[in-house]
Every structure is written in structure tokens, then in C-alpha cells.
Design a protein around this motif. Structure first.
Motif, short mmCIF file in Angstrom:
data_model
loop_
_atom_site.label_atom_id
_atom_site.label_comp_id
_atom_site.label_asym_id
_atom_site.label_seq_id
_atom_site.Cartn_x
_atom_site.Cartn_y
_atom_site.Cartn_z
N CYS A 57 0.82 -1.22 0.00
CA CYS A 57 0.00 0.00 0.00
C CYS A 57 0.85 1.26 0.00
N GLY A 58 1.89 1.29 0.81
CA GLY A 58 2.75 2.48 0.89
C GLY A 58 3.36 2.78 -0.47
N PHE A 59 3.87 1.72 -1.10
CA PHE A 59 4.47 1.88 -2.43
C PHE A 59 3.47 2.49 -3.41
N VAL A 60 2.26 1.95 -3.40
CA VAL A 60 1.24 2.39 -4.36
C VAL A 60 0.87 3.86 -4.14
N LEU A 61 0.63 4.23 -2.89
CA LEU A 61 0.21 5.61 -2.64
C LEU A 61 1.32 6.61 -2.93
N ILE A 66 3.72 10.84 -6.62
CA ILE A 66 4.88 11.33 -7.38
C ILE A 66 4.58 11.34 -8.88
N ALA A 67 3.91 10.28 -9.34
CA ALA A 67 3.60 10.19 -10.78
C ALA A 67 2.59 11.26 -11.20
N SER A 238 3.97 8.75 7.85
CA SER A 238 5.41 8.74 7.75
C SER A 238 5.89 8.96 6.31
N LEU A 239 5.10 8.52 5.35
CA LEU A 239 5.54 8.69 3.95
C LEU A 239 5.15 10.06 3.39
N SER A 240 4.51 10.87 4.19
CA SER A 240 4.04 12.20 3.74
C SER A 240 3.16 12.11 2.49
N VAL A 241 2.35 11.05 2.39
CA VAL A 241 1.46 10.96 1.22
C VAL A 241 0.14 11.67 1.52
N CYS A 419 -7.53 7.85 -4.67
CA CYS A 419 -7.80 6.47 -5.12
C CYS A 419 -8.96 6.44 -6.10
N ILE A 420 -10.00 7.21 -5.80
CA ILE A 420 -11.17 7.22 -6.70
C ILE A 420 -10.78 7.83 -8.05
N LEU A 421 -10.06 8.94 -7.97
CA LEU A 421 -9.66 9.62 -9.21
C LEU A 421 -8.79 8.71 -10.09
N ILE A 422 -7.76 8.14 -9.48
CA ILE A 422 -6.83 7.33 -10.28
C ILE A 422 -7.38 5.94 -10.56
N GLY A 423 -7.96 5.31 -9.54
CA GLY A 423 -8.42 3.92 -9.71
C GLY A 423 -9.66 3.80 -10.59
#
Ligand code: PHE
Length: 471
Positions: A57-61, A66-67, A238-241, A419-423
Motif C-alpha cells: 500500500c505504501g508503495f502504491v500511494l 509522485i507520478a 510517515s511517507l508524507s502521502v 484512489c477514486i480519481l486514479i483507480g
């Protein structure tokens, strides 16, 4: 010269970007919350769950934020609107939230600075006396002055720009931070203490063992679920997402940078520092307090740790001084990322130069900082917050209220919107194609799509319920 401000800001290379983003990610959360959560939630078990969540999950968010930034080339304020006009409001939210966070993060930065100065001026022993922290907060002037100094340092680096300010600073500070934290961790693990009354000797290695060994005592399904949710909330913060920060930083990343590799490196940095922070705090707490539980938040670093440094004797004053330098580094780079997001938004909104907006930001945040500081003395307003919130804030001060609102309410809402916007609206392929830009491989495509469409939205909804105490 004027062209300088018109030219699109960017990081010179991948390393600069990774270190700047890691600087944002590594902050107070890694130091004052991760070790506590691990100590409370089964030690190594928590660490394991955290790493698994980070890789999924962290990786995905993180890669999504960033993308979005790199693909649109716009800062948080405008990026969402550029993706879909219906989601423009997310851009506004992603700029308001870092604004509110910065208002109190800089104040905490000021507190840390104060303790650092205390240790360097030979007053470390005083910080360990009962009521010291409370008395500092109660004084109407001192916290404000330290907040101003911390803010000025932040604003100066943002003023200098992405390449000459943020990137250059991160390249020096982040390696320094790692060295300091490793040094203090080694020091903590090698401590030992013999209780003069019982004659029992406790060693740092025993404390380390308690921290790392997975503990399944009293494990039930609901407890396991709670541990996973605690790890998840910690990871997001922690990931500042979901705060516009990584979108803004993403907009400064060059097209030839591999986003997958960068994200893995940022996460490794963030998790590595969090785990090392535990190694720095918990063994020392075990040796000098008899338990790895030394609490979390301000109570940990401004009350419990000074007492532990004091118990170490003279050498503890050196350890304390280095510790607070390290925390200043960690907080400063996070604060810079917050201010950069706000300033970049301000530049587009008001069509003003970076330098002008940085000045204005300094003044505005100084004023907000004053209000937050006075929330501990002259302003007596308090608001009860759900017990699910901080460890020691049942009646929230202005700082606590801002923290709760931003991190427990707004962060899940912005994540859900993303998530709604991108997914669902744009579809995952929209991000995947950006990750694959320039023929870069992206093996985790299927995982990415499933998480952004189904897993992450469910988790953030649970987080929202959890925040309001409904779980
Ligand atoms: N990621 C930082 C930490 O772990 C906190 C932070 C949150 C910083 C949001 C900036 C913005 O402490």
C-alpha cells in the motif's frame, strides 16, 4: 535573473530527489511514534507488518502522488484539476492541509531547537527536572522565539529554491542524520545498568531483543487487526502521502528518473530510520527505566528521554546534544517539504516569485505559530479529542486539534479522493504509463491496480472510522 524564476524548477538528478523526498518522509513520526507503536504492538511483529504494508500500500500511494506530479508537471494545487476538473477541490485540500500542518510542525521544531540549545549550553541536566517542559510551554515568549528561528531556517531554504535550497540541503543533512542515528543507536544498545537496590543488571542488548523479537502474547484477531491499522496510519503519515507534498516534489522530477527505484529507496530510508529510531530509544529506556515503554510524542522526547540521558551521567549530555541535533535535522527537512508545497501553490495562485512568496509565507506562518504557541498559555481553549488520537491529549490544545484534523480526518479523505480519481475515473493505466515512461519496467502493475482500486480505498475508509472512535 528574472528568467530564473520563470524556468521550471527541478531536481538535478535522482539522488537529489530521493534525498529530498526522504527528508520529507523522515520526521517526528519516525522518531517519536514508530518506536512506541512497535513496543506496544508485538515488537518484531509490528516491524514485519509495517514493512509488508510499505512494500504494498505504501508503495502504491507514494508512487501515485509522485507520478501525478511528474505527469502533470504541476504542483499539488493545480495537479488534481489538470487530471480532472471535477477533482480540482483535492488540489485545494492538498494545499490547505500542509498549511495547517506547518503551522504547528514549526512550533514543535521550535521546541526541539530549544532543547538542542539547552544541551549545547550545558543545561541538559535541567531539562530532566520535573515540570521543565510544562514550564517552557507555559512561558509566553520563549516558545514563540524558537518557533520564529525554526521557521526562518525553513523559509530561507525554500527561498533559495528547489535545486540550490532543498536539494543541496538534503544532500548534506540526510547522510548526516543517518550517521548520527546509527551512532546513537550503537551507543544505546551498548549501555548497561545495575540497580543498586536489587543488584539486577539490565543491558541494552536485552532491550534490543524485546524490540526485535515478534511477540504474540495475547494475540487475538481483533488485536491483530488493530496492529495492522496502527501500522497503516503510521505508514501514511510517515511517507508524507496525501498531503500534496509528494505531488509537488514529483513535479520537479526529470523524466529519465526511475520512479519505482526512487520510491523503493525513499521507503527504505524512511523505514530504516524508523527502525533505527527504535534501536536508539528502546534499549536505553529498558536499561534506565526497566521497560522499553517510554511513551510517545512530546512526552517521550521532551520529558522521558531527557531523564534517560541524565541517568546515563555526563556522557548522556553528549548523547542528548547529538540526539537533538538529529531531531532538528529530521524535523527541518519535513518542515521544508511542507513549506515548499505551500509556497509553490502560492506562486501559481498569486503569480508572484518564489522569493516574494517565501517572505510572505514566513510572516503568515510566524503569525499562525504565535497562535499555536499561545494555545499552551494565554489561550485556554481546549477541545476533547477521541481517545484513538494521541497518547496524551484527551483535551486537545490548538496544536492537538490541528494535528487531529489534518492527519486523522483530512489525510484519509484526500487519499480516498486520490484512489477514486486514479483507480476509477482515470484508471490505473494512466499512472502506469507514467511509471513506464522511457521504457522503464514496472513489474507490479497488477498489484498496483488492485491496491489503488480496492485495497487502499477500503483501508482509508476504515481509518476514517477509526479516527472518530467508531472502531
Ligand atoms: N512524514 C513526516 C514524519 O514522519 C511527517 C510529515 C507529515 C511531514 C506531513 C510533512 C508532512 O514525521
Amino acid at each position: 535573473m528574472d528568467n530564473q524564476t520563470k524556468k521550471k524548477a527541478s531536481f538535478t538528478g535522482t539522488i537529489g530527489f530521493v534525498l529530498a523526498a526522504a527528508g520529507s518522509a523522515v520526521g517526528l513520526g519516525n522518531i517519536w511514534r514508530f518506536p512506541y507503536l512497535a513496543a506496544q504492538n508485538g515488537g518484531g511483529l509490528f516491524i514485519l507488518i509495517y514493512i509488508l504494508l510499505a512494500l504494498t500500500c505504501g508503495f502504491v500511494l507514494l508512487i501515485t502522488d509522485i507520478a501525478i506530479g511528474r505527469k502533470t508537471g504541476k504542483t499539488a494545487l493545480e495537479a488534481f484539476g489538470a487530471v480532472s476538473s471535477k477533482f480540482k477541490f483535492l488540489g485545494a485540500l492538498s494545499t490547505v492541509v500542509p498549511t495547517l500542518i506547518l503551522a504547528y510542525y514549526a512550533v514543535i521544531g521550535g521546541w526541539i531547537l530549544k532543547y538542542m540549545v539547552d544541551y549545547f549550553t550545558g543545561q541538559g541536566a535541567q531539562t530532566a527536572t520535573d515540570g521543565y517542559f510544562g514550564a517552557f510551554l507555559a512561558s509566553p515568549v520563549s516558545p514563540i522565539i524558537y518557533t520564529f528561528i525554526f521557521l526562518a531556517a525553513t523559509a530561507l531554504i525554500v527561498y533559495k529554491g528547489v535545486e540550490k535550497g532543498i536539494e543541496k540541503f538534503s544532500k548534506v543533512i540526510m547522510p548526516g542524520l543517518i550517521l548520527l542515528i546509527i551512532g546513537i543507536a550503537v551507543f544505546s544498545v551498548t549501555r548497561s545498568y545495575t540497580d543498586p537496590v536489587s543488584g539486577v543488571t539490565r543491558t541494552g542488548l536485552e532491550g534490543m531483543y524485546q524490540y526485535f523479537v515478534p511477540n504474540f502474547d495475547g494475540m487475538t484477531v481483533s488485536r491483530f487487526f488493530k496492529i495492522v491499522m496502527d501500522a497503516m496510519c503510521q505508514l501514511f503519515y510517515s511517507l508524507s502521502v496525501a498531503m500534496g507534498i509528494m505531488i509537488t516534489y514529483g513535479s520537479y522530477v526529470k523524466k529519465d528518473t526511475s520512479l519505482t527505484k526512487s520510491v523503493i529507496q525513499i521507503e527504505a530510508f524512511d523505514s530504516g530510520v524508523a527502525i533505527l529510531a527504535g534501536l536508539m530509544i528502546l534499549p536505553a529506556a529498558f536499561v534506565f527505566n526497566g521497560s522499553i515503554d517510554a511513551g510517545a510524542g512530546p512526552g517521550l522526547i521532551f520529558v522521558a528521554l531527557p531523564k534517560i540521558f541524565e541517568a546515563m551521567g555526563t556522557v548522556g549530555h553528549v548523547a542528548g546534544a547529538l540526539f537533538f541535533v538529529m531531531v532538528v535535522f529530521a524535523a527541518l527537512t519535513s518542515c521544508i517539504s511542507l513549506m515548499e508545497t505551500v509556497v509553490a501553490g502560492g506562486m501559481t495562485l498569486f503569480k508572484k516569485s518564489r522569493k516574494q512568496v517565501s517572505w510572505i509565507a514566513f510572516v503568515v506562518f510566524a503569525a499562525m505559530g504565535v497562535v499555536v504557541c499561545l494555545g499552551y498559555n494565554l489561550i485556554t481553549f481546549r477541545m476533547p479529542l477521541p481517545p484513538s488520537f494521541a497518547v496524551d491529549a484527551t483535551t486537545g490544545t490548538i496544536l492537538d486539534i490541528l494535528d487531529f484534523f489534518c492527519n486523522y480526518i483530512m489525510l484519509p479523505i484526500i487519499s480516498l479522493g486520490t484512489c477514486i480519481l486514479i483507480g476509477w475515473v482515470k484508471k490505473p493505466q494512466w499512472i502506469i504509463s507514467e511509471i513506464e515512461e522511457g521504457g522503464k519496467p514496472f513489474k507490479a502493475k497488477a498489484m498496483y491496480s488492485i491496491i489503488i482500486r480496492y485495497v487502499a480505498p477500503v483501508i482509508v475508509i476504515i481509518m476514517l472510522f477509526k479516527a472518530t472512535g467508531k472502531f
